[in-house]
Design an enzyme around this catalytic site. Structure first.
Site, PDB file in Angstrom:
ATOM      1  N   SER A 127       0.847  -1.196   0.000  1.00 35.93           N
ATOM      2  CA  SER A 127       0.000   0.000   0.000  1.00 35.93           C
ATOM      3  C   SER A 127       0.878   1.239   0.000  1.00 35.93           C
ATOM      4  O   SER A 127       1.804   1.362   0.800  1.00 35.93           O
ATOM      5  CB  SER A 127      -0.869   0.016   1.256  1.00 35.93           C
ATOM      6  OG  SER A 127      -1.666  -1.134   1.297  1.00 35.93           O
TER       7      SER A 127
ATOM      8  N   CYS B 195       7.058   4.733  10.177  1.00 33.34           N
ATOM      9  CA  CYS B 195       6.344   3.491   9.885  1.00 33.34           C
ATOM     10  C   CYS B 195       7.363   2.488   9.354  1.00 33.34           C
ATOM     11  O   CYS B 195       8.559   2.777   9.308  1.00 33.34           O
ATOM     12  CB  CYS B 195       5.231   3.739   8.871  1.00 33.34           C
ATOM     13  SG  CYS B 195       5.852   4.393   7.317  1.00 33.34           S
TER      14      CYS B 195
ATOM     15  N   ASP C 248      -9.015   1.195   8.977  1.00 32.81           N
ATOM     16  CA  ASP C 248      -8.397   0.780   7.721  1.00 32.81           C
ATOM     17  C   ASP C 248      -9.455   0.851   6.616  1.00 32.81           C
ATOM     18  O   ASP C 248     -10.445   0.125   6.654  1.00 32.81           O
ATOM     19  CB  ASP C 248      -7.856  -0.656   7.864  1.00 32.81           C
ATOM     20  CG  ASP C 248      -6.964  -1.057   6.703  1.00 32.81           C
ATOM     21  OD1 ASP C 248      -7.048  -0.424   5.625  1.00 32.81           O
ATOM     22  OD2 ASP C 248      -6.182  -2.005   6.880  1.00 32.81           O
TER      23      ASP C 248
ATOM     24  N   ARG D  65      -8.954   0.403   3.323  1.00 36.95           N
ATOM     25  CA  ARG D  65      -8.512  -0.166   2.046  1.00 36.95           C
ATOM     26  C   ARG D  65      -9.466  -1.224   1.505  1.00 36.95           C
ATOM     27  O   ARG D  65     -10.069  -1.980   2.244  1.00 36.95           O
ATOM     28  CB  ARG D  65      -7.114  -0.789   2.199  1.00 36.95           C
ATOM     29  CG  ARG D  65      -6.029   0.236   2.277  1.00 36.95           C
ATOM     30  CD  ARG D  65      -4.703  -0.381   2.603  1.00 36.95           C
ATOM     31  NE  ARG D  65      -4.640  -0.858   3.981  1.00 36.95           N
ATOM     32  CZ  ARG D  65      -3.574  -1.406   4.534  1.00 36.95           C
ATOM     33  NH1 ARG D  65      -2.488  -1.574   3.816  1.00 36.95           N
ATOM     34  NH2 ARG D  65      -3.593  -1.793   5.787  1.00 36.95           N
TER      35      ARG D  65
ATOM     36  N   THR E 200       3.260 -10.521   3.856  1.00 39.83           N
ATOM     37  CA  THR E 200       2.502  -9.562   4.670  1.00 39.83           C
ATOM     38  C   THR E 200       2.482 -10.032   6.117  1.00 39.83           C
ATOM     39  O   THR E 200       2.672 -11.220   6.391  1.00 39.83           O
ATOM     40  CB  THR E 200       1.039  -9.432   4.168  1.00 39.83           C
ATOM     41  OG1 THR E 200       0.380  -8.394   4.911  1.00 39.83           O
ATOM     42  CG2 THR E 200       0.235 -10.710   4.353  1.00 39.83           C
TER      43      THR E 200
END
Ligand code: GTP
Ligand code: ZN
Length: 350
Positions: A202, A215, A276, A278, A299
């Site tokens: 992302s 991050c 979130d 997304r 992930t």
């Protein structure tokens, strides 16, 4: 004015539209190398002639053979030829995923077989021909254009992307429901029978491009590309979902709230967003374009795994991607583990 795509030679820009372009089509356990082979063979009832055309080394040779046996063409051929062509062109795209995506990606442009040799299937070279092949292609395009996964993204173009780890082939897509531009960076040759190593990354402008240590995104991005190159092949999808879907400016607002003590989830909620935002459903369009049905997914995010499964992608394996823990993002990583369910080893976020 309606834009037009003229095609003829299979090795030209829109050559995939030609019946001479390589496109294996399996019918009753027989593999026809091109739609041209099939079409020419159907002119004959004699199985030996059909077989000879089937095994012609090129579509040009299949065409030549059919001319050679012109006096043996079946009586009703002129009555059935349009139906035969319509059938095989449909099958060509139904059985070759990427070709169907390419066809749909021509949008609403007029498709014209620009052939001076043929004024029935083509435009006759002077534009006065009937262009029946072009009409069939547009009919087939209409069929796929309203169906998933072909309607999720349109492929636009592809080019080389040399990087410090190796040279990827970069594919550009436009998500149809939002107009967002997404990328697939393909490394090496993908094997249709092996789940490739992939990353759905992302977008994080601050982490990926501006070296942010707030991050873990930039660190994960480099490692994912390196892992793909080390694996010999794989795909990095770069998804334009900045700020977990709230956009860059809202992410700055969220960071401001975090500077004042909120955690990453509280900050999103204070701004009126879900933690979130997304949506991954469009990824199926890009995966289908690349003929990928099953993946080894890098992930730590269980929601990503679930969302992909929901979109019909088989996750053969999840591969952890724990990178870049530092004093600036340690609290953020802990919140991700506690509130968003990210799967980190204790040793990684301690
Ligand atoms: N709204 C918001 N977005 C953030 C924040 N920090 C990073 N992001 C965005 O979060 C996205 C990355 O999500 P992460 O939760 O780090 O990781 P993930 O993609 O869910 O999971 P992995 O696959 O394990 O990396 C990127 O779009 C970043 O721009 C934040 O504090 N607030
Ligand atoms: Zn980030």
């Amino acid at each position: 004015m309606v834009e037009e795509i003229q095609f003829y030679e299979p090795d030209e820009l829109h050559g995939f539209l030609s019946n001479f372009s390589p496109s294996p089509i399996t019918l009753s356990n027989v593999v026809w190398p091109t739609s041209e082979h099939y079409y020419q063979a159907q002119k004959f009832d004699d199985p030996d002639i059909q077989n000879e055309i089937l095994h012609a080394p090129t579509p040009d040779e299949a065409f030549r053979l059919s001319r050679h046996y012109a006096n043996k063409v079946k009586k009703d051929w002129m009555d059935v030829r349009h139906a035969v062509m319509r059938y095989i062109v449909f099958e060509k795209f139904r059985q070759n995923n990427q070709l169907a995506h390419l066809l749909v990606s021509t949008g609403d442009k007029l498709l014209t077989e620009h052939s001076h040799k043929d004024s029935y299937w083509g435009d006759g070279g002077d534009g006065k021909g009937q262009n029946e092949l072009g009409k069939i292609l547009m009919e087939v395009r209409d069929y796929f254009a309203e169906r998933e996964p072909y309607n999720l993204v349109h492929f636009v173009d592809s080019a080389k992307l040399p990087t410090q780890w190796g040279t990827f082939q970069m594919y550009g897509f436009v998500e149809q429901s939002t107009g967002k531009e997404h990328l697939a960076l393909v490394y090496g040759e993908l094997d249709a029978n092996q789940p490739p190593l992939i990353r759905l990354h992302s977008e994080c402008l601050t982490g990926d491009a501006l070296f942010s240590a707030r991050c873990d995104c930039g660190f994960q991005l480099s490692r994912a590309m390196e892992n793909i190159v080390n694996a010999g092949s794989g795909v990095l999808f770069y998804l334009r979902q900045e700020g977990r879907g709230i956009g860059l400016i809202n992410k700055i607002r969220a960071y401001h709230l975090q500077d004042n003590g909120a955690d990453t989830v509280e900050a999103n909620e204070a701004l009126g967003f879900a933690a979130d935002m997304r949506d991954y459903s469009f990824c199926r369009g890009m995966l289908s374009f690349l003929n990928i049905k099953s993946v080894n997914l890098m992930t730590n995010n269980p929601r990503k795994v679930k969302a992909l499964e929901k979109a019909g992608i088989d996750i053969n394996k999840r591969v952890a991607l724990q990178e870049g823990n530092n004093p600036h993002n340690n609290g953020y990583l802990k919140t991700k583990a506690a509130k968003l369910g990210h799967m980190f080893d204790d040793a990684f976020i301690k």
